[in-house]
Design a protein around this motif. Structure first.
Motif, short mmCIF file in Angstrom:
data_model
loop_
_atom_site.label_atom_id
_atom_site.label_comp_id
_atom_site.label_asym_id
_atom_site.label_seq_id
_atom_site.Cartn_x
_atom_site.Cartn_y
_atom_site.Cartn_z
N VAL A 1 9.18 -2.69 -1.83
CA VAL A 1 8.20 -3.69 -1.38
C VAL A 1 6.79 -3.09 -1.38
CG1 VAL A 1 8.64 -3.10 1.05
CG2 VAL A 1 7.60 -5.30 0.49
N ILE A 2 5.83 -3.89 -1.79
CA ILE A 2 4.42 -3.56 -1.63
C ILE A 2 3.86 -4.51 -0.59
CG2 ILE A 2 2.15 -3.49 -2.74
CD1 ILE A 2 3.48 -2.70 -5.32
N THR A 3 3.29 -3.96 0.49
CA THR A 3 2.78 -4.75 1.60
C THR A 3 1.26 -4.82 1.52
OG1 THR A 3 4.65 -4.08 2.98
CG2 THR A 3 2.74 -4.96 4.11
N TYR A 4 0.72 -6.02 1.74
CA TYR A 4 -0.73 -6.24 1.68
C TYR A 4 -1.22 -6.71 3.05
CZ TYR A 4 0.22 -6.46 -3.35
OH TYR A 4 0.64 -6.19 -4.63
N TYR A 5 -2.43 -6.25 3.38
CA TYR A 5 -3.04 -6.67 4.65
C TYR A 5 -4.54 -6.83 4.45
CZ TYR A 5 -4.16 -7.00 9.59
OH TYR A 5 -4.62 -7.44 10.80
N SER A 6 -5.17 -7.63 5.29
CA SER A 6 -6.61 -7.85 5.21
C SER A 6 -7.27 -7.60 6.56
CB SER A 6 -6.92 -9.28 4.76
OG SER A 6 -8.28 -9.58 4.95
N GLY A 7 -8.42 -6.94 6.55
CA GLY A 7 -9.15 -6.67 7.78
C GLY A 7 -10.17 -7.73 8.10
N LEU B 1 -3.17 -1.89 0.81
CA LEU B 1 -1.95 -2.00 0.00
C LEU B 1 -1.09 -0.78 0.30
CD1 LEU B 1 -1.86 -2.67 -3.85
CD2 LEU B 1 -0.70 -0.70 -2.88
N TYR B 2 0.19 -1.02 0.57
CA TYR B 2 1.12 0.08 0.80
C TYR B 2 2.38 -0.14 -0.01
CZ TYR B 2 4.68 3.00 2.90
OH TYR B 2 5.71 3.90 3.06
N ALA B 3 2.71 0.82 -0.86
CA ALA B 3 3.92 0.75 -1.68
C ALA B 3 5.01 1.61 -1.07
CB ALA B 3 3.62 1.21 -3.10
N SER B 4 6.17 1.02 -0.79
CA SER B 4 7.28 1.77 -0.22
C SER B 4 7.81 2.79 -1.23
CB SER B 4 8.41 0.83 0.19
OG SER B 4 9.04 0.29 -0.97
N LYS B 5 8.56 3.74 -0.73
CA LYS B 5 9.13 4.76 -1.61
C LYS B 5 9.98 4.12 -2.70
CE LYS B 5 12.32 8.70 -1.59
NZ LYS B 5 13.22 8.08 -2.59
N GLU B 6 10.73 3.07 -2.32
CA GLU B 6 11.61 2.41 -3.29
C GLU B 6 10.80 1.72 -4.40
OE1 GLU B 6 13.55 3.17 0.47
OE2 GLU B 6 11.76 1.98 0.02
N ALA B 7 9.65 1.15 -4.03
CA ALA B 7 8.78 0.53 -5.03
C ALA B 7 8.21 1.60 -5.95
CB ALA B 7 7.65 -0.24 -4.35
N GLN B 8 7.79 2.73 -5.37
CA GLN B 8 7.28 3.82 -6.19
C GLN B 8 8.36 4.35 -7.14
OE1 GLN B 8 4.97 6.84 -4.11
NE2 GLN B 8 4.80 5.49 -2.34
N ASP B 9 9.61 4.39 -6.64
CA ASP B 9 10.71 4.89 -7.47
C ASP B 9 10.91 4.02 -8.71
OD1 ASP B 9 11.13 6.98 -5.76
OD2 ASP B 9 12.84 6.06 -4.72
N ILE B 10 10.78 2.69 -8.55
CA ILE B 10 10.92 1.78 -9.70
C ILE B 10 9.81 2.04 -10.71
CG2 ILE B 10 10.74 -0.64 -10.43
CD1 ILE B 10 12.28 -1.42 -7.91
#
Length: 606
Positions: free
Chosen positions: A363-369, A383-392
């Protein structure tokens, strides 16, 4: 002479009447019938400015002030952050300015390794330049508390925390005064603030969710120019090839269609009911259908977009719903989920991260300030990419091809916009500091929670105003009010039991009601049909093999829904606007009732 003036006015009025009868709006470039068609077919992202211009035109004629409830971002006038939060940034900005003109103080500031000494220097230089003592004491105290909190987010011990606090102060000083381009991933102070949000778990969810691991590393967070840039960056990446498939939960924020258009990505809607709740059996059927596809077709499923809490409906996905969605990765090996959680603070009583609902999900999670922080226009996203997303990404050779095997997904994605930092169009470093300092203060002192509570009270008043049953009410975000006009008319306005009821429901014209609300009350609202792909119609078989689960007798068509954003005006003005809108609906129903009465019996039967 006077008679001539009166005659001239009469002629002008006559011309205006003839133009309006001909379907033209004087001094407005879009014919009324065309505007009505656009409300049905055009997404709000492109239609909003036209509706606002029409509202301004109508306001000039009627004298009724414009009430714009269409914006997806908080209104600057009606959702202000705390004064103290702004004071902290102002104090730090002024102190940095004064330091830059005092060489001795600047050298002393850079050499010190003590946060307390550093803070004394800031007080001294601001005092020497004439800032008021009360302001200095208040802002300095609040700044120190905020910095102490931020320095502790990465879980340093006390000694490291002091060093890290000094490092953050120096970073802010550096980027407030004289550094044209910030680091490509964003400032540490902004990444740490975003980590505190992305790591936040609501205690009320403890019985529903066991938080996954010890949280995320702030160094893996990428700061972007708002959420849109982060999403745009991902969908233009080499993860996607022309014509790949993207799932998206509907109704949804229409610019996603524009963002996915860069590589002609195919959108397959995952339908919710009109209220926003997912049908779990639909996801099960979709999974079964995909399992029968050829492997090369399965490999082309690249993402699933979740706007949670939802824009427009406000629905917050439950742990059960997210877990069901996560199961799609079993049949789609390249699937990376996109979790757009910009409204999280308005649905905190229910929100569950995908990584907690289904650990191990890419999963890649997005947030806005800008949403919860009430800082419209700051354009600071994360933007934050989980380890599993990076692995793909790494497995498919994408990370290695661009920047080598030891870099993070955030660094890779940061470079997709053109290489060097000055090509990334990244978020302003000043905006990053503003959001980090002010946002931290407001979260620490309950301003964010208080604002959400006020919106919840307004929403409950709206439920009563439209006599919405518990079944119709959304247990979710307080940001939007998602009104089913069809249901309201059927339940509360139609008392007759004969064929006129059927006629009225079949001829209910929500775009017409939206235009009348603009013309009579200068109120701008959005039609629900704007939040669905053009290909998605009720009870239609999609290429995925499942059927849309609308029951038109109970729920009507998507276009019978209306979206208004609560933070766009004060509570009383919002309630007043919807009372006026309710009256416009009633007048529209009365008009349809009269039309039916004028029909000949033979046409009534038809």
């Amino acid at each position: 002479m006077a008679a001539a003036k009166v005659e001239g006015k009469d002629k002008a009025k006559g011309l205006e009447d003839r133009l309006e009868k001909a379907g033209e709006i004087p001094q407005f470039s879009v014919p009324r019938d065309e505007l009505k068609r656009l409300i049905k077919e055009l997404d709000p992202f492109r239609l909003m400015q036209t509706l606002k211009e029409y509202a301004a035109y109508c306001s000039a004629k009627t004298g009724v002030p414009v009430v714009d409830l269409s914006r997806g971002s908080p209104s600057y006038e009606h959702s202000q952050p705390s004064v103290e939060g702004d004071e902290i940034f102002g104090y730090m900005f002024l102190a940095a300015s004064y330091l830059s003109s005092d060489k001795a103080a600047l050298i002393e500031f850079k050499k010190t390794k003590s946060p307390a000494t550093l803070e004394r220097i800031l007080k001294r230089v601001t005092r020497e330049h004439g800032l008021g003592e009360q302001f200095i004491q208040r802002a300095s105290r609040n700044l120190s508390a905020v910095m102490d909190h931020l320095a502790g987010v990465p879980s340093h011990d006390d000694n490291d925390k002091r060093k890290f606090k000094v490092k953050l102060y120096n970073e802010m000083l550096q980027y407030i005064r004289g550094i044209p381009y910030g680091p490509i991933q964003g400032l540490d102070v902004a990444k740490i603030y975003m980590k505190s949000i992305l790591d936040d778990h609501d205690r009320s969810l403890d019985d529903k969710v066991k938080p996954n691991g010890k949280g995320i590393n702030y160094n893996d967070i990428l700061i972007t120019q708002g959420v849109s840039q982060g999403i745009d960056t991902f969908f233009k990446s080499d993860h996607f090839e022309d014509g790949d498939i993207v799932f998206i939960i509907t109704p949804f924020y229409p610019p996603y269609q524009l963002l996915t258009g860069h590589k002609n990505l195919q959108i397959i809607p995952i339908p919710s009911d009109p209220k926003g709740k997912l049908h779990l059996d639909t996801i099960t059927e979709l999974k079964k259908t995909i399992s029968k596809w050829r492997q090369k077709d399965k490999d082309r499923i690249k993402s699933c977009i979740m706007i949670d809490p939802s824009n427009p409906s406000g629905w917050v996905l439950s742990k059960k719903e997210k877990k069901a969605l996560a199961g799609l990765k079993d049949v789609a090996p390249n699937l990376i989920f996109c979790e757009d959680m910009v409204y999280k603070g308005y649905g905190r009583n229910r929100f569950v991260f995908m990584r907690d609902a289904a650990p191990g999900t890419p999963v890649i999670t997005y947030y806005s300030g800008s949403k919860v922080e009430k800082r419209a226009g700051t354009r600071v996203g994360a933007l934050y990419a989980s380890k599993e997303a990076q692995d793909i990404l790494r497995r498919n050779g994408i990370l290695d091809k661009v920047i080598g095997p030891h870099k993070t997904a955030a660094e890779y994605l940061a470079q997709l916009k053109g290489g060097p930092a000055y090509h990334t169009n990244q978020s302003s470093t000043l905006a990053q500091i503003l959001v980090a300092l002010g946002g931290t203060f407001d979260v620490m002192n309950g301003h964010v929670e208080g604002f959400s509570h006020e919106l919840a009270k307004t929403r409950r008043r709206l439920f009563k105003l439209f006599k919405m049953s518990a079944k119709e009410r959304l247990d979710g975000s307080n940001y939007y009010f998602w009104l089913n006009v069809y249901s309201f008319v059927q339940r509360d306005l139609l008392k007759e039991k004969h064929d006129s009821k059927k006629y009225i429901l079949e001829h209910l014209d929500v775009p017409e009601v939206i235009l009348q609300a603009i013309e009579k009350d200068s109120t701008v609202l959005f039609s629900g049909s704007s939040f669905y792909p053009k290909s998605q119609m009720p009870n239609e078989l999609h290429q995925s093999g499942y059927v849309e689960l609308y029951d038109s007798k109970q729920n009507g068509h998507p276009e019978t829904y209306i979206r208004g954003a609560l933070p766009n005006t004060d509570p009383e003005s919002f309630i007043k606007a919807y009372k006026n809108f309710r009256q416009v609906i009633r007048e529209h129903v009365d008009q349809l009732r009269k039309e039916y009465a004028r029909l000949k019996p033979s046409k009534r039967a038809a």
